[in-house]
Design an enzyme around this catalytic site. Structure first.
Site, PDB file in Angstrom:
ATOM      1  N   ASP A 111     -86.169  37.398 159.019  1.00  0.00           N
ATOM      2  CA  ASP A 111     -86.623  36.839 160.286  1.00  0.00           C
ATOM      3  C   ASP A 111     -87.783  35.888 159.980  1.00  0.00           C
ATOM      4  O   ASP A 111     -88.873  36.313 159.613  1.00  0.00           O
ATOM      5  CB  ASP A 111     -87.086  37.998 161.187  1.00  0.00           C
ATOM      6  CG  ASP A 111     -87.548  37.540 162.555  1.00  0.00           C
ATOM      7  OD1 ASP A 111     -87.844  36.342 162.719  1.00  0.00           O
ATOM      8  OD2 ASP A 111     -87.632  38.402 163.451  1.00  0.00           O
ATOM      9  N   HIS A 112     -87.518  34.608 160.139  1.00  0.00           N
ATOM     10  CA  HIS A 112     -88.511  33.612 159.726  1.00  0.00           C
ATOM     11  C   HIS A 112     -89.723  33.569 160.656  1.00  0.00           C
ATOM     12  O   HIS A 112     -90.697  32.880 160.393  1.00  0.00           O
ATOM     13  CB  HIS A 112     -87.849  32.229 159.635  1.00  0.00           C
ATOM     14  CG  HIS A 112     -88.475  31.329 158.603  1.00  0.00           C
ATOM     15  ND1 HIS A 112     -89.736  31.535 158.099  1.00  0.00           N
ATOM     16  CD2 HIS A 112     -88.005  30.236 157.976  1.00  0.00           C
ATOM     17  CE1 HIS A 112     -90.021  30.597 157.219  1.00  0.00           C
ATOM     18  NE2 HIS A 112     -88.978  29.780 157.118  1.00  0.00           N
TER      19      HIS A 112
END
Ligand code: CAO
Length: 539
Positions: A509-510
């Site tokens: 999850d950036h």
């Protein structure tokens, strides 16, 4: 300290109104309330009013329900009084009226003579139950023809809003107030040329001979801001303060996270009701299902036009998986990082421990090693062992290491969670993989077995493939995809040697993890797998 003394709160003087409908109940049994806290909202066809409590305490029973028609003196709620409330008040355990401002019988008096009389009347602010109130709306202007009971202005104090109705019919000569003025009882609102005929126009006209020169109308109380429009559907307000809604609706909206300014009101005079809120949510959900908002809907296709088809019902797990995957895919900015790990050492150890595995009756696959190194990596890189807090302002760092493992079952994909992976040895982990996979395939996993994961592993190694991009199992922030290990030539500086290479893919999850974090994490896993013998002497 709570006492056992109880008090019945009854409906107060409703200004002579009878059979007034309960439209909202702002409290629930068990609620602890203070003096003046709102209990219920009543609404007649003309006005609505909040009924506050005269006592502090805990509600033990509610005697009315929404839709009831109530009268003065009807039992409203039972309160178990708090000690402070008891000592503070002299009242016995008799019935008590709430401390609502009383509506007064302030009907204009009118001539009973057969001829119509014309008088100039100053319409004044009536008893409004508080010292002062602000003018929030002026509904008349000079020259307007009005009939008795027409609303003239709307007032708002810190507790309630009310419309002030005309006490007489006639023509407005002059309006003496404007929006923003602060008014008290007796202040002049307007000067009206009153037309008084022998035939009373309304039932509030009394029998006396002459109209008073100054007339006090009866306030119509309303919760929050009344809207002048008489239509039954009102466009949403632009400012929350402008929303005409009672405390129960506001509370519900807060709980559901609904912006009331976006909700269309259908109640009398634009009052927002609970049903409006429910309709709004229903519409929003159905729009989301249809792919409304920013996501274009996928058109329905009649596949049978192109050949034979069969409809296969989705299992419950299929549906849950579909919803979870879509939620994660839409919410999480996914990035996937790839690498390869040399599995030679892992294979060597599995070979060395073959006899032990047979003795323990445990099949030791690469997955147990992967669980072990992922736990070490999570301890070393706590950013990957976190979640985004729902306030969007914090990360939640987990001090435990629970890892989910994707299991392919006849009913669909399931992800049981192995707890405290960092505290277990390879044999325990291998044993749990077998047990949980078996439970999953037999449909025996309990919801608790699938909760609390910090990170997931999806291993397709036994199935095949050179790499894939797994979807993060949100609210986790990363997932390791494991593909099939194959023998590849490795350059050792002098010659190519065969090595068993395991393709790994780390999706993350950036919002929480940046590329450098992910790169370091995956490199740690690759190195740890090659070096596993140094910290796993005998499993
Ligand atoms: N490369 C090569 N071989 C592998 C391997 C890999 N990465 N991983 C496992 N293998 C081998 C095993 O060593 C075993 O071989 P041997 O019998 O010769 O030892 C064989 O493949 C079968 O392994 P397994 O599947 O019984 O055991 P596992 O521990 O590897 O996996 C489980 C267990 C439950 C993860 C697996 O059975 C499973 O269900 N995988 C599917 C997961 C899935 O659906 N992921 C997709 C999710 S996203 O859509």
């Amino acid at each position: 300290m709570a006492s056992n003394s109880t008090q019945t709160i009854v409906i107060p003087d409703l200004g002579g109104a009878e059979g007034v409908e309960v439209i909202e109940i702002a409290v629930a049994v068990g609620d602890t309330i203070a003096v003046d806290d709102e209990l219920i909202v009543l609404e007649s066809d003309k006005a609505s009013m909040e009924i506050p409590s005269s006592h502090a305490g805990t509600i033990t029973a509610i005697h009315v329900t929404v839709g009831d028609q109530v009268n003065e003196g009807d039992a409203l709620v039972e309160l178990e009084l708090t000690e402070a409330a008891e000592t503070g008040k002299e009242e016995s355990e008799e019935q008590a009226e709430p401390s609502s401002p009383k509506q007064q019988e302030t009907a204009p008096e009118q001539s009973a003579a057969s001829m119509e009389t014309v008088e100039t009347v100053e319409v004044k602010v009536p008893d409004i139950g508080s010292e002062s109130a602000e003018v929030i709306e002026v509904l008349i202007q000079a020259g307007d023809k009005i009939v008795a009971e027409d609303s003239l202005i709307a007032l708002e104090s810190d507790k309630a809003s009310m419309e002030v109705p005309a006490p007489v019919s006639g023509t407005v000569l002059e309006v003496q107030v404007k929006v923003g003025d602060t008014l008290s009882e007796g202040d002049v609102i307007a000067v009206v040329e009153a037309h008084l005929s022998a035939q009373p126009e309304t039932q509030t006209v009394s029998e006396t001979q002459k109209p008073p020169l100054s007339s006090e109308p009866q306030p119509k109380q309303a919760t929050n801001k009344p809207v002048a429009a008489q239509s039954t559907t009102v466009m949403p307000a632009t400012d929350l303060k402008e929303v005409y809604a009672g405390p129960a609706v506001r509370k519900l909206a807060r709980e559901l996270g609904v912006d009331l300014t976006q909700v269309r009101a259908t109640g009398p005079r634009g009052r927002l009701q609970k049903d409006d809120l429910h309709n709004y949510i229903r519409e929003a959900l159905s729009k989301a299902r249809e792919g409304g908002g920013a996501i274009p809907a996928v058109p329905a296709v009649d596949f049978a036009k192109f050949g034979e088809v069969e409809l296969v019902p989705m299992s419950k797990i299929d549906k849950v998986t579909a919803a979870n995957m879509q939620r994660s895919w839409l919410n999480v900015p996914h990035v996937t990082q790839f690498d390869e790990a040399d599995l030679s050492v892992v294979d060597q150890l599995r070979n060395d421990w073959k006899a032990q595995a047979e003795q323990r009756e445990i099949k030791l696959t690469p997955l147990a090693f992967l669980l072990k190194v992922c736990a070490l990596a999570l301890l070393e890189h706590p950013k990957l062992n976190s979640s985004l807090h729902h306030d969007q302002e914090h990360f939640v760092r987990k001090k435990y290491v629970h890892i989910g493992m994707a299991v392919d079952t006849p009913k669909g994909l399931m992800v049981p969670v192995i707890r405290d992976v960092d505290k277990k040895d390879l044999w325990q982990l291998a044993q749990e993989v077998i047990e949980l996979a078996e439970k999953a395939r037999q449909g025996k996993l309990k919801p608790a077995d699938m909760q609390g994961g910090c990170f997931s592993i999806s291993s397709l190694g036994a199935i095949g493939g050179q790499g894939f991009t797994p979807v993060v199992n949100t609210p986790e922030v990363a997932i390791l995809g494991v593909s099939k290990a194959t023998i590849k030539p490795l350059w050792n500086g002098e010659a190519f040697m065969p090595g068993k290479m395991l393709p790994l893919s780390l999706s993350y999850d950036h919002r929480v993890i940046n590329g450098a974090d992910a790169g370091r994490f995956l490199t740690f896993i690759v190195d740890a797998l090659a070096d596993i013998a140094s910290f796993e002497k005998d499993g």
